[in-house]
Each structure stands twice: as C-alpha cells, then as structure tokens.
Design a protein around this motif. Sequence first.
Motif, PDB file in Angstrom:
ATOM      1  N   PHE A 168       0.858  -1.179   0.000  1.00 17.20           N
ATOM      2  CA  PHE A 168       0.000   0.000   0.000  1.00 17.20           C
ATOM      3  C   PHE A 168       0.896   1.232   0.000  1.00 17.20           C
ATOM      4  O   PHE A 168       1.775   1.363   0.851  1.00 17.20           O
ATOM      5  CB  PHE A 168      -0.911   0.024   1.232  1.00 17.20           C
ATOM      6  CG  PHE A 168      -1.893  -1.108   1.272  1.00 17.20           C
ATOM      7  CD1 PHE A 168      -2.937  -1.166   0.372  1.00 17.20           C
ATOM      8  CD2 PHE A 168      -1.764  -2.118   2.210  1.00 17.20           C
ATOM      9  CE1 PHE A 168      -3.844  -2.210   0.397  1.00 17.20           C
ATOM     10  CE2 PHE A 168      -2.667  -3.166   2.247  1.00 17.20           C
ATOM     11  CZ  PHE A 168      -3.705  -3.215   1.342  1.00 17.20           C
ATOM     12  N   ARG A 169       0.663   2.119  -0.955  1.00 21.32           N
ATOM     13  CA  ARG A 169       1.472   3.331  -1.041  1.00 21.32           C
ATOM     14  C   ARG A 169       0.886   4.409  -0.141  1.00 21.32           C
ATOM     15  O   ARG A 169      -0.296   4.740  -0.238  1.00 21.32           O
ATOM     16  CB  ARG A 169       1.530   3.830  -2.482  1.00 21.32           C
ATOM     17  CG  ARG A 169       2.319   2.926  -3.419  1.00 21.32           C
ATOM     18  CD  ARG A 169       2.310   3.487  -4.824  1.00 21.32           C
ATOM     19  NE  ARG A 169       2.732   4.883  -4.829  1.00 21.32           N
ATOM     20  CZ  ARG A 169       2.255   5.794  -5.671  1.00 21.32           C
ATOM     21  NH1 ARG A 169       1.327   5.480  -6.548  1.00 21.32           N
ATOM     22  NH2 ARG A 169       2.701   7.034  -5.624  1.00 21.32           N
ATOM     23  N   VAL A 170       1.718   4.958   0.729  1.00 12.46           N
ATOM     24  CA  VAL A 170       1.282   6.008   1.650  1.00 12.46           C
ATOM     25  C   VAL A 170       2.112   7.258   1.382  1.00 12.46           C
ATOM     26  O   VAL A 170       3.342   7.227   1.442  1.00 12.46           O
ATOM     27  CB  VAL A 170       1.442   5.573   3.121  1.00 12.46           C
ATOM     28  CG1 VAL A 170       0.990   6.694   4.056  1.00 12.46           C
ATOM     29  CG2 VAL A 170       0.648   4.299   3.388  1.00 12.46           C
ATOM     30  N   GLU A 171       1.432   8.346   1.060  1.00 10.41           N
ATOM     31  CA  GLU A 171       2.123   9.617   0.850  1.00 10.41           C
ATOM     32  C   GLU A 171       2.506  10.205   2.206  1.00 10.41           C
ATOM     33  O   GLU A 171       1.730  10.166   3.153  1.00 10.41           O
ATOM     34  CB  GLU A 171       1.218  10.604   0.109  1.00 10.41           C
ATOM     35  CG  GLU A 171       0.866  10.186  -1.305  1.00 10.41           C
ATOM     36  CD  GLU A 171      -0.063  11.186  -1.971  1.00 10.41           C
ATOM     37  OE1 GLU A 171      -0.406  12.204  -1.322  1.00 10.41           O
ATOM     38  OE2 GLU A 171      -0.462  10.943  -3.122  1.00 10.41           O
ATOM     39  N   ARG A 172       3.707  10.770   2.269  1.00 19.01           N
ATOM     40  CA  ARG A 172       4.178  11.395   3.503  1.00 19.01           C
ATOM     41  C   ARG A 172       4.677  12.798   3.186  1.00 19.01           C
ATOM     42  O   ARG A 172       5.435  12.990   2.239  1.00 19.01           O
ATOM     43  CB  ARG A 172       5.342  10.614   4.114  1.00 19.01           C
ATOM     44  CG  ARG A 172       5.124   9.126   4.308  1.00 19.01           C
ATOM     45  CD  ARG A 172       6.456   8.450   4.560  1.00 19.01           C
ATOM     46  NE  ARG A 172       6.343   7.010   4.687  1.00 19.01           N
ATOM     47  CZ  ARG A 172       6.614   6.348   5.804  1.00 19.01           C
ATOM     48  NH1 ARG A 172       6.999   7.006   6.881  1.00 19.01           N
ATOM     49  NH2 ARG A 172       6.510   5.038   5.844  1.00 19.01           N
ATOM     50  N   LYS A 173       4.247  13.758   3.992  1.00 22.20           N
ATOM     51  CA  LYS A 173       4.803  15.104   3.902  1.00 22.20           C
ATOM     52  C   LYS A 173       5.363  15.448   5.273  1.00 22.20           C
ATOM     53  O   LYS A 173       4.618  15.642   6.229  1.00 22.20           O
ATOM     54  CB  LYS A 173       3.743  16.122   3.506  1.00 22.20           C
ATOM     55  CG  LYS A 173       4.315  17.535   3.372  1.00 22.20           C
ATOM     56  CD  LYS A 173       3.247  18.546   3.002  1.00 22.20           C
ATOM     57  CE  LYS A 173       3.842  19.944   2.924  1.00 22.20           C
ATOM     58  NZ  LYS A 173       2.813  20.973   2.632  1.00 22.20           N
ATOM     59  N   PRO A 174       6.684  15.509   5.401  1.00 23.02           N
ATOM     60  CA  PRO A 174       7.288  15.773   6.712  1.00 23.02           C
ATOM     61  C   PRO A 174       7.236  17.250   7.087  1.00 23.02           C
ATOM     62  O   PRO A 174       6.899  18.105   6.272  1.00 23.02           O
ATOM     63  CB  PRO A 174       8.736  15.308   6.502  1.00 23.02           C
ATOM     64  CG  PRO A 174       8.987  15.534   5.042  1.00 23.02           C
ATOM     65  CD  PRO A 174       7.681  15.254   4.351  1.00 23.02           C
TER      66      PRO A 174
END
Length: 236
Positions: A51-57
């Motif tokens: 499952f691809r999970v977008e992350r914005k730190p």
Amino acid sequence: MGDDDPTKRTLRLLALLQARRTWLPAELADRLGVSTRTLRRDISRLEDLDFRVERKPGPGGYYALAAGSRLPPLVFDDDEVLALIVGLRMAEGRVAEDAAPRALAKLLQVLPRRLSELAHDLAENTQTVRRPRTVVDGRALDKFARAGAASRSVEFTYRDQRGRTLPRRVDSVQCVQSNGRWYAVAYDLDREAWRVFLLDGATDVHLGPIVARRQTPFADLSTWLTTDFGRLGDRS
C-alpha cells in the motif's frame, strides 16, 4: 489506549486512511492510541503490504493513502455497515431491476463474520414501506450527475404530468433525492425558466457541450424546493 495487536491496528490504520484524504500525524496517532513513533512503524507495515502512503514531513505534514498498484480492501465499522444496509434497502425498487438485492448479497459474502451477522440481521428484519415503485435508470442518473459536475447541457425525452412525451434541453443541472425519488433541478433552455424534473420520467439522455453555469434563483436548494416556485413534482 491503543490496540496491542499490530495486525488489528494496521487494519484500523488502513480504515482511517480510507476514510479521509489526509491525516496529521499527531491526529492519526491519537485515533489509534499510539505514539507517533509506533505510527511510523505501522505505516511502514502497510507499505510492506504494497500500500502506497504519501508522507509530507515537517510543519503541516500529513499522511495520505496514495493511488497505488493495488486496490486496498474495504474495511467497515458497525456504523458504516448500518449505513450501507439502510441505503441498499432504500434503493430497492428504485434502481434498475434487482441491483440493490444483488449488491446486498455480495456485501454479505465478503464481510467478516461478526459484521456479516449484523448485516444479515438488519437485512432480514427491516423493510421499507413505500408508495408505488418508481424505477430510476441508473445510466440516466449518472449522466445528469455528470452534467452537473462538468457544467454540461443535457438533452433528453421527458414524460410530463399530462403523459405527454416531449424533447427537453437543460443546463446548470443539480440532482436531488427526496422521499425516495430522484429529481433534476435545471434551467430549461426552451422555456427559459428553472424547472424540476422527475428522473424516472427522463429517457434517451445525452450529454451536450460544456456551458457557463447560470446563477441559481436560490441560496439553498432544499429550502427552494419547498416553495411554490420550486415545488417537487412540477413536471411542466
């Protein structure tokens, strides 16, 4: 207090990511009852399952379930199962043929045992008392809805309240459901006025070109529909 079972917690995480477009890390961790460090491990576990999970730190960062190479399994809680059953029961006899019962049967087959039992009990012990059935062509509803979303005009054949069948041309469409029936509120190009159409009276529906959306004569659609000008069932 979070769930100590990583598998159950990962499924819960997947359900939360499906329910909303983006989540703040602290908010998501709070919903799971875990630390942000544990949340990062759970996110990695999801990614290990493809499952691809977008992350914005950083400040304003978020997590979001991305459109990926595989369709994630749908995860329902009790309230969502209730909403599905109620919606499908209300749809019986109002969409083409036996679409709602077939959808309900498929749902019962794939739900986990506990939720399947809940859904089965609801389905078997509820019924809808309604006026004579009116069946809406799902393809017609789809075209009217798409016309409204894309600001396109619509041409269709319409059976009015006198039983006459006439061609109609409209734009600035909005669809609304009331008392189990679907309506289209739209500007009639030939009569140069706003009209309300029962969608079960519309056939041979075709999408037209993109047009400028008109300023509606109402601030709130639901309120306007209760007035003499916008009364439901006006099939003129």
